[in-house]
Scaffold this active site. Structure first.
Site, short mmCIF file in Angstrom:
data_model
loop_
_atom_site.label_atom_id
_atom_site.label_comp_id
_atom_site.label_asym_id
_atom_site.label_seq_id
_atom_site.Cartn_x
_atom_site.Cartn_y
_atom_site.Cartn_z
N HIS A 169 0.83 -1.21 0.00
CA HIS A 169 0.00 0.00 0.00
C HIS A 169 0.87 1.26 0.00
CE1 HIS A 169 -3.59 2.45 1.03
NE2 HIS A 169 -2.71 3.17 1.69
N GLU A 170 1.82 1.32 0.91
CA GLU A 170 2.67 2.51 1.01
C GLU A 170 3.60 2.64 -0.19
OE1 GLU A 170 1.92 4.69 3.05
OE2 GLU A 170 0.61 3.46 4.31
N HIS B 163 1.89 4.62 -2.86
CA HIS B 163 2.04 6.07 -2.66
C HIS B 163 3.45 6.52 -3.03
CE1 HIS B 163 -1.86 6.51 -0.83
NE2 HIS B 163 -1.57 5.79 0.23
#
Length: 453
Positions: free
Chosen positions: A21-22, A25
């Protein structure tokens, strides 16, 4: 299943999901020219820290593993050198900021497609969707479903095992509609039956969906012969071994595996005298099933599995294995199905048609992680895909502090032509924090209720 197994499987799952997920980003920020200061898996005190790249981005593994974050250069969070102003997140256009924020949830959906694809390539084991006992006065009974019938299709979708059948039926229940099943009867003929799934409140209440529908998978008559024993389990502590055939419990004969399971489940924390046959000899063992929660009721569990190398078990088993191309298509379809179903259930919870007791927290997730890890790699990949989809959806909820909250601000900015005021964002963060805290408390309460009844 041991506590250590659950903890380890949970840590691996959360670590993978948060990192992916990170990284979504992080990669999006790099692509649009934003400087990334820190990439952290976990919160709190760092237990591992390294600097990489031209920007000397700090990569951190922190002590509290429930989450993570990517810290970017931003004038709203501190002074920025004049030569780096153009690399600040707040200086980027609306499209670039939207891309960076949405990339995290997008990465979770892409991960789900990947792990489901690998799952189909490894091979998904299941049980043929043959009906067992049909409970009276239930939608299944009213539709005329009978023991021994095999479900071939739910609506317009073919099904190969009980997992697929359950998923398809649940999807129609969330929609609140009747569905036509194509079945093969015990005489080999194909017939159609319509099942009424419009009573959403009853079908989506707390508990097992199939039970409320009135269906049970068919269970063949298997000998009570042990095929697997978990290390550190009550079965192992009692000296039960693979190949043992259970003859009696407290002097009462055990005719088949189903009866053996019923006895174990009915005696949590009770001292049982188990008679087994081993290599032609008769032995007597003392065994105490551990108590585990099942829908708020304590049941017994010993950590032993049936010997599946029996003709009746082999006839019921199915294995779905695909090549890379079709596996990725199936992975995308499974991700879409789970996403639509999850969104539907969330909406039904909001409208009151589904019980909020179905929300699970870290305790239940850790338990499922441990169970799936013990079953095998395919089951663990299925669990990982499911949680990855859930994480992507949760982060897209329009709650300030989550990615969906930021996207809501950006949508407002696109409409009004200017950013949302700082005061509005501060108030939104406070409301979002309360909402997240309330959701976490509810999930933990549900966990503890299931655990302690």
């Amino acid at each position: 299943m041991t506590f250590l197994t659950s903890l380890l499987a949970f840590a691996v799952a959360i670590g993978v999901l948060v990192t992916v997920h990170e990284y979504g980003h992080y990669l999006a920020a790099r692509l649009v020219g934003v400087k990334v200061l820190r990439f952290s898996v976990g919160f709190g005190r760092p237990i591992f820290k390294r600097y990489f790249g031209r920007d000397r981005t700090e990569f951190v593994i922190a002590a509290l593993p429930l989450g993570g974050y990517v810290k970017m250069l931003d004038e709203r969070e501190g002074p920025v050198a004049q030569e780096e102003v153009t690399r600040a997140f707040n200086q980027k256009g609306l499209g670039a900021r939207t891309f960076v924020v949405s990339a995290g949830p997008a990465a979770n959906f892409l991960l789900a497609i990947l792990v489901y694809a690998v799952m189909f390539m490894v091979g998904v084991g299941g049980i043929k969707p043959i009906l067992g006992e049909v409970a009276p006065d239930t939608p299944a009974a009213e539709a005329g479903l009978e023991r021994g019938q095999e479900i071939l299709r739910v609506g317009d979708r073919e099904v190969a095992d009980w997992e697929q059948a359950n998923l398809r039926l649940l999807d129609h229940a969330v929609r609140g509609e009747a569905v036509t099943l194509l079945l093969r009867g015990t005489d080999g003929r194909e017939i159609e039956r319509e099942v009424d799934l419009r009573d959403r409140q009853a079908l989506l209440a707390e508990g097992q969906f199939l039970d409320k529908l009135g269906l049970q998978p068919y269970r063949p008559m298997l000998e009570p012969r042990i095929g697997a024993v978990e290390g550190g389990s009550p079965a192992a502590a009692a000296g039960l071994e693979v190949g043992d055939r259970v003859l009696a419990v407290d002097g009462e004969p055990v005719a088949d595996w189903n009866r053996w399971v019923e006895v174990v489940r009915a005696h949590p924390e009770a001292d049982l005298r188990v008679t087994v046959e081993r290599d032609g000899r008769t032995l007597e063992l003392r065994m105490t099933p551990e108590a585990t929660d099942h829908e708020g009721v304590a049941i017994g569990r010993i950590g032993a599995g049936v010997d599946t190398d029996q003709s009746a078990a082999r006839d019921m088993a199915v294995l779905v294995r695909q090549g890379p191309g079709s596996a990725f298509v199936s992975g995308a379809e499974r991700t879409w199905d789970v996403t639509v179903l999850t969104l539907g259930i969330l909406w039904r919870m909001i409208t009151g048609d589904a019980s909020v007791k179905n929300i699970s927290g870290p305790v239940t997730i850790a338990e499922f992680a441990g169970v799936s890890a013990l079953i095998g790699i395919s089951a663990f990949l299925g669990f990982l895909g499911l949680v990855s989809v859930s994480l992507g959806i949760i982060n897209l909820l329009p709650i300030p502090m989550l990615d969906g909250g930021h996207l809501l601000y950006y949508a407002a900015e696109a409409v009004k032509g200017s950013p949302v005021s700082e005061r509005t964002q501060i108030i939104g963060q406070q409301v979002g924090l309360l909402a997240i805290a309330g959701l976490m408390i509810l999930a933990l309460y549900n966990d503890l209720t299931r655990l302690f009844g």
